[in-house]
Design a protein around this motif. Structure first.
Motif, PDB file in Angstrom:
ATOM      1  N   VAL A 114      -3.777  -4.684  -4.543  1.00 34.09           N
ATOM      2  CA  VAL A 114      -3.179  -6.031  -4.522  1.00 34.09           C
ATOM      3  C   VAL A 114      -1.961  -6.107  -3.611  1.00 34.09           C
ATOM      4  O   VAL A 114      -1.580  -7.197  -3.176  1.00 34.09           O
ATOM      5  CB  VAL A 114      -2.815  -6.511  -5.941  1.00 34.09           C
ATOM      6  CG1 VAL A 114      -4.047  -6.528  -6.828  1.00 34.09           C
ATOM      7  CG2 VAL A 114      -1.707  -5.664  -6.563  1.00 34.09           C
ATOM      8  N   GLY A 115      -1.335  -4.970  -3.326  1.00 34.24           N
ATOM      9  CA  GLY A 115      -0.152  -4.984  -2.464  1.00 34.24           C
ATOM     10  C   GLY A 115      -0.384  -5.631  -1.109  1.00 34.24           C
ATOM     11  O   GLY A 115       0.394  -6.497  -0.685  1.00 34.24           O
ATOM     12  N   PRO A 116      -1.447  -5.261  -0.385  1.00 29.73           N
ATOM     13  CA  PRO A 116      -1.705  -5.892   0.911  1.00 29.73           C
ATOM     14  C   PRO A 116      -1.980  -7.391   0.821  1.00 29.73           C
ATOM     15  O   PRO A 116      -1.931  -8.098   1.835  1.00 29.73           O
ATOM     16  CB  PRO A 116      -2.953  -5.136   1.417  1.00 29.73           C
ATOM     17  CG  PRO A 116      -2.895  -3.812   0.727  1.00 29.73           C
ATOM     18  CD  PRO A 116      -2.352  -4.121  -0.631  1.00 29.73           C
ATOM     19  N   LEU A 117      -2.253  -7.879  -0.388  1.00 31.29           N
ATOM     20  CA  LEU A 117      -2.477  -9.311  -0.593  1.00 31.29           C
ATOM     21  C   LEU A 117      -1.173 -10.037  -0.911  1.00 31.29           C
ATOM     22  O   LEU A 117      -1.170 -11.236  -1.196  1.00 31.29           O
ATOM     23  CB  LEU A 117      -3.472  -9.525  -1.740  1.00 31.29           C
ATOM     24  CG  LEU A 117      -4.833  -8.839  -1.576  1.00 31.29           C
ATOM     25  CD1 LEU A 117      -5.688  -9.064  -2.819  1.00 31.29           C
ATOM     26  CD2 LEU A 117      -5.553  -9.360  -0.336  1.00 31.29           C
ATOM     27  N   PRO A 166       0.821  -1.224   0.000  1.00 31.45           N
ATOM     28  CA  PRO A 166       0.000   0.000   0.000  1.00 31.45           C
ATOM     29  C   PRO A 166       0.852   1.270   0.000  1.00 31.45           C
ATOM     30  O   PRO A 166       2.068   1.211   0.138  1.00 31.45           O
ATOM     31  CB  PRO A 166      -0.796  -0.144   1.292  1.00 31.45           C
ATOM     32  CG  PRO A 166       0.124  -0.910   2.195  1.00 31.45           C
ATOM     33  CD  PRO A 166       0.836  -1.894   1.313  1.00 31.45           C
ATOM     34  N   GLY A 167       0.187   2.374  -0.162  1.00 30.69           N
ATOM     35  CA  GLY A 167       0.839   3.664  -0.053  1.00 30.69           C
ATOM     36  C   GLY A 167       1.456   4.186  -1.327  1.00 30.69           C
ATOM     37  O   GLY A 167       2.143   5.215  -1.306  1.00 30.69           O
ATOM     38  N   VAL A 168       1.224   3.505  -2.475  1.00 32.91           N
ATOM     39  CA  VAL A 168       1.773   3.984  -3.743  1.00 32.91           C
ATOM     40  C   VAL A 168       1.087   5.286  -4.144  1.00 32.91           C
ATOM     41  O   VAL A 168      -0.138   5.379  -4.133  1.00 32.91           O
ATOM     42  CB  VAL A 168       1.602   2.924  -4.852  1.00 32.91           C
ATOM     43  CG1 VAL A 168       1.936   3.506  -6.220  1.00 32.91           C
ATOM     44  CG2 VAL A 168       2.472   1.711  -4.572  1.00 32.91           C
ATOM     45  N   THR A 169       1.889   6.275  -4.495  1.00 30.11           N
ATOM     46  CA  THR A 169       1.354   7.558  -4.947  1.00 30.11           C
ATOM     47  C   THR A 169       1.300   7.603  -6.468  1.00 30.11           C
ATOM     48  O   THR A 169       1.900   6.761  -7.156  1.00 30.11           O
ATOM     49  CB  THR A 169       2.235   8.718  -4.456  1.00 30.11           C
ATOM     50  OG1 THR A 169       3.520   8.620  -5.095  1.00 30.11           O
ATOM     51  CG2 THR A 169       2.403   8.683  -2.941  1.00 30.11           C
ATOM     52  N   ALA A 170       0.618   8.604  -6.985  1.00 26.25           N
ATOM     53  CA  ALA A 170       0.560   8.762  -8.436  1.00 26.25           C
ATOM     54  C   ALA A 170       1.949   8.986  -9.009  1.00 26.25           C
ATOM     55  O   ALA A 170       2.294   8.487 -10.080  1.00 26.25           O
ATOM     56  CB  ALA A 170      -0.365   9.919  -8.792  1.00 26.25           C
ATOM     57  N   ALA A 171       2.791   9.743  -8.296  1.00 29.44           N
ATOM     58  CA  ALA A 171       4.149   9.997  -8.772  1.00 29.44           C
ATOM     59  C   ALA A 171       4.956   8.703  -8.830  1.00 29.44           C
ATOM     60  O   ALA A 171       5.705   8.464  -9.788  1.00 29.44           O
ATOM     61  CB  ALA A 171       4.842  11.017  -7.866  1.00 29.44           C
ATOM     62  N   GLU A 172       4.823   7.860  -7.830  1.00 31.42           N
ATOM     63  CA  GLU A 172       5.553   6.587  -7.820  1.00 31.42           C
ATOM     64  C   GLU A 172       5.053   5.658  -8.919  1.00 31.42           C
ATOM     65  O   GLU A 172       5.850   4.956  -9.562  1.00 31.42           O
ATOM     66  CB  GLU A 172       5.412   5.922  -6.449  1.00 31.42           C
ATOM     67  CG  GLU A 172       6.153   6.651  -5.345  1.00 31.42           C
ATOM     68  CD  GLU A 172       5.786   6.156  -3.969  1.00 31.42           C
ATOM     69  OE1 GLU A 172       6.643   6.232  -3.075  1.00 31.42           O
ATOM     70  OE2 GLU A 172       4.636   5.689  -3.770  1.00 31.42           O
TER      71      GLU A 172
END
Length: 263
Positions: free
Chosen positions: A214-217, A118-124
């Motif tokens: 999907v990251g937390p999975l 989690p925590g992905v930003t638009a910039a990343e």
């Protein structure tokens, strides 16, 4: 819901790929929830990969208001793209592979670096994209008459069917994807138009949503993976002999033809 019931539902969908559709799972199993539906999807992916298929990316579906109204759902979903789903541009695609196919024009992201929430930003998310490519997605349903709820389409791998990628590869953000226009043609005639803003406000937002969902999975979007951001128009039925093309401003054109290869 028990693992056994989930597996039975996955088996029913896997069997449906042999050429017949099933009644909506949401009607067969009234207490089915979204967690169950994704577990059913993953059980099928496990079956396919154990038999040699490879996950090559993901699709984000139900992002456009037009598609949500058409299918009666109110939020996005995601599915897996396998190597067996990719078709070459302008090469005939045999409709016998599908049951109730429809087509959607989409912007595809190809990742140059892994991306995990989690925590992905638009910039990343933007920094992880290597290039963008015009795409046509073939959606399909193993549920009778497309009588799907969100639960049904999620369980059915987000109604995935096939993908055709174009032959032009664009710089990721040389243009404002929100303003990127799309013209969809059927047998040479314009049938619909759309813009990138129809996809969750921007196709980039779909990529961010997917990574953070999907990251937390425990799932990482890998370098080289393709992510279909969502349709810029409504979906249209496909018949044998059809040709569809989608032209995206500043990105390019992609064409899909349907019919048996007689060469």
């Amino acid at each position: 819901m028990s693992t056994e019931v989930r597996q039975q539902a996955a088996n029913a969908l896997l069997t449906a790929y042999q050429g017949w559709s099933i009644e909506p799972l949401s009607e067969q199993i009234p207490d089915l929830d979204l967690t169950d539906a994704y577990a059913i999807q993953l059980a099928q992916v496990k079956y396919w990969t154990e038999r040699g298929a490879t996950v090559k990316g993901h699709k984000v579906g139900l992002t456009a208001a037009a598609i949500q109204r058409q299918l009666g759902v109110d939020q996005p979903d995601y599915g897996h793209l396998l190597d067996t789903m990719f078709h070459l541009e302008d090469q005939p695609i045999d409709l016998a592979r599908f049951q109730q196919p429809r087509i959607e024009p989409e912007i595809a992201f190809v990742l140059g670096a892994p991306l995990r929430g989690p925590g992905v930003t638009a910039a990343e998310a933007a920094a992880a994209v290597q290039y963008i490519v015009p795409a046509l997605e073939i959606i399909d349903s193993r549920i009778q008459d497309w009588k799907i709820t969100l639960i049904d389409t999620v369980a059915d791998n987000a109604s995935s069917g096939g993908v055709v990628l174009g032959s032009t590869y664009g710089e990721p953000f040389a243009t404002d994807l929100r303003l990127t226009g799309c013209v969809l043609r059927h047998n040479g005639k314009i049938i619909d138009t759309g813009a990138g803003a129809a996809v969750s406000g921007s196709p980039l937002n779909s990529l961010v949503w997917l990574a953070n969902t999907v990251g937390p999975l425990g799932v990482t979007l890998e370098a080289g993976h393709v992510v279909l951001a969502g349709s810029l128009t409504a979906a249209y039925p496909i018949a044998d002999g059809d040709t569809f093309s989608a032209e995206f401003g500043g990105i390019g054109t992609v064409t899909a033809t349907f019919g048996k290869d007689l060469s």
